[in-house]
Design an enzyme around this catalytic site. Structure first.
Site: not given
Length: 135
Positions: A55, A94
């Site tokens: 990601s 993230k």
């Protein structure tokens, strides 16, 4: 100058991974790595986590890389963080954004959606200060 960095485990860069409670992060390291001190950018108490997933690939962080983090609890918008999601008992890597009482955890991969959760369900455990690429 060489630093010995404790590697505390894995961190998801994709769907969040279940891990032991954050209190266990302060236990002994699973391993240690010796790295040039310049990779810690002068930060203290730096620790490492191995990345699992893709990601953050557009931020040049790939599956298997070692991210180096400084322990913090209050990140700035845009910081890349290790975020503990208390309601899921999972941690993920993230970009962090606080927006109107909600936290958006934004992947750096255009094929993936952000995770949005109430701010009281997120605890930031560290901010990325360096990356060690594995081949």
């Amino acid at each position: 100058d060489i630093l010995q960095i404790p590697v505390l485990g894995n961190i998801a860069a994709g769907e969040p991974l279940p891990i032991p409670a954050s209190s266990a992060w302060h236990d002994e390291a699973l391993e240690t790595v010796d790295l040039p001190s310049s990779l810690a950018q002068g930060k203290e108490h730096v620790f490492g986590l191995r990345v699992k997933g893709v990601s953050m690939i557009d931020a040049f962080i790939a599956d298997g890389d070692l991210v180096l983090l400084e322990p913090i609890e209050r990140p700035d918008n845009g910081d890349m963080v290790a975020a503990w999601l208390s309601d899921r008992e999972e941690v993920t890597l993230k970009h962090f954004y606080m927006e109107n009482g909600m936290v958006r955890l934004q992947p750096a991969n255009t094929t993936m959606d952000p995770i949005e959760v109430p701010a009281d369900k997120v605890a930031v455990k560290g901010r990325v200060v360096g990356v060690v690429r594995t081949l």
